[in-house]
Design a protein around this motif. Sequence first.
Motif, short mmCIF file in Angstrom:
data_model
loop_
_atom_site.label_atom_id
_atom_site.label_comp_id
_atom_site.label_asym_id
_atom_site.label_seq_id
_atom_site.Cartn_x
_atom_site.Cartn_y
_atom_site.Cartn_z
N ILE A 206 -141.59 35.37 17.48
CA ILE A 206 -140.76 34.99 18.61
C ILE A 206 -140.86 36.06 19.68
CG2 ILE A 206 -138.72 36.08 17.59
CD1 ILE A 206 -137.00 33.98 18.96
N SER A 215 -140.17 36.81 13.23
CA SER A 215 -138.94 36.08 12.93
C SER A 215 -138.61 36.21 11.44
CB SER A 215 -139.08 34.61 13.30
OG SER A 215 -140.14 34.02 12.58
N LEU A 248 -134.44 34.29 16.48
CA LEU A 248 -135.00 35.30 15.58
C LEU A 248 -134.94 34.82 14.13
CD1 LEU A 248 -136.17 38.09 15.04
CD2 LEU A 248 -133.85 39.01 15.03
N SER A 249 -133.84 34.16 13.76
CA SER A 249 -133.72 33.62 12.41
C SER A 249 -134.17 32.17 12.38
CB SER A 249 -132.28 33.72 11.92
OG SER A 249 -132.12 33.04 10.68
N ARG A 250 -135.03 31.86 11.43
CA ARG A 250 -135.50 30.48 11.25
C ARG A 250 -134.61 29.71 10.30
NH1 ARG A 250 -140.24 30.77 8.66
NH2 ARG A 250 -140.36 33.03 8.50
N SER A 294 -138.60 43.60 14.43
CA SER A 294 -137.63 42.74 13.75
C SER A 294 -136.65 43.57 12.92
CB SER A 294 -138.37 41.75 12.85
OG SER A 294 -137.47 40.88 12.20
#
Length: 310
Positions: A206, A215, A248-250, A294
């Motif tokens: 990302i 991510s 950022l978080s899937r 990250s």
Amino acid sequence: MQNDNEIFEEIKRSTNLNPRTEFVNDTRHLLVKKANHIRKVSKIKKLSYYWSVVIATVALTAWTFLFGGNQHIVKSYHTVMSAIPKIDEESMIASEENPSVFIYHTHTTESFTPLLKNKNPDKAYDKKKNITMVGAELTNKLKKKNINVLHSTTDFEQKLRNRNLDYSKIYDISGKEVQTVLDKNKNLKLIIDIHRDTQLKDATTIRIDGKDVASVSFVVSENSPNFKENRKIANLFHQKLEKKYPGLSRGVLLNKSQTNNPYKQNFYNHDLFANSLLLQIGGVENTIEEENRSVELLAEVIDEILIEIE
């Protein structure tokens, strides 16, 4: 009144003097006498200094070993040292003692193609350049936030091979270390098993503040006896990340074993501790720089969450 230089000039311009023999002898005798006196005084000073040192050393030794002076010295030393502010870099960073976070890697050799000569994603595994580097970076970031962290780099896959066990037993091997850590550290708040995803870069990257960032995603076992608690902590992380860094978080991925046999179900060690996370940071094609970016954002969220959880 003439100065010294003028007097010496006059002496040099004057005619040669022929002093009497008695005068020369008396002058020589006087000079020798003064020289001997100076030498004697110097020798006395040296001897006085030497014997002062000897006497002081003997007295200090006797006081230390015969009259308990060593205890006073130690006490005084600690008093002085405790009064000195510790401003070196190490004193400003937390340690592994009494950890509130434990980080480990069940799939220790998971690596990234940019780190390896072999660019085949299916063969991106290495005993040195691997996911433990990401765990080490997160550990350092958290310690700088004054969070005590214990980071394990144990090669569980090697342990598996040493015992000639099937790969399906890998979580049994890593779970033993997790249990050992839990038994020794009663103040743990969070356990994180860090992996990297098998997906390619397009799916695991990302853009944040103009830079590529790996991510993250969370995997939770629906079969875990602690499923509700495990999902709660994973959801909390996802929500925090989504609020601070959207995208950022899937998300939280739920995994359910297809067998009802409890001995064959995969709990990802979540059954050992309620606040357990299986955290995937990036994927097989992400660079270590993207992983570390990250990690820096994750450290902020972990710092916040540790205050909220018991």
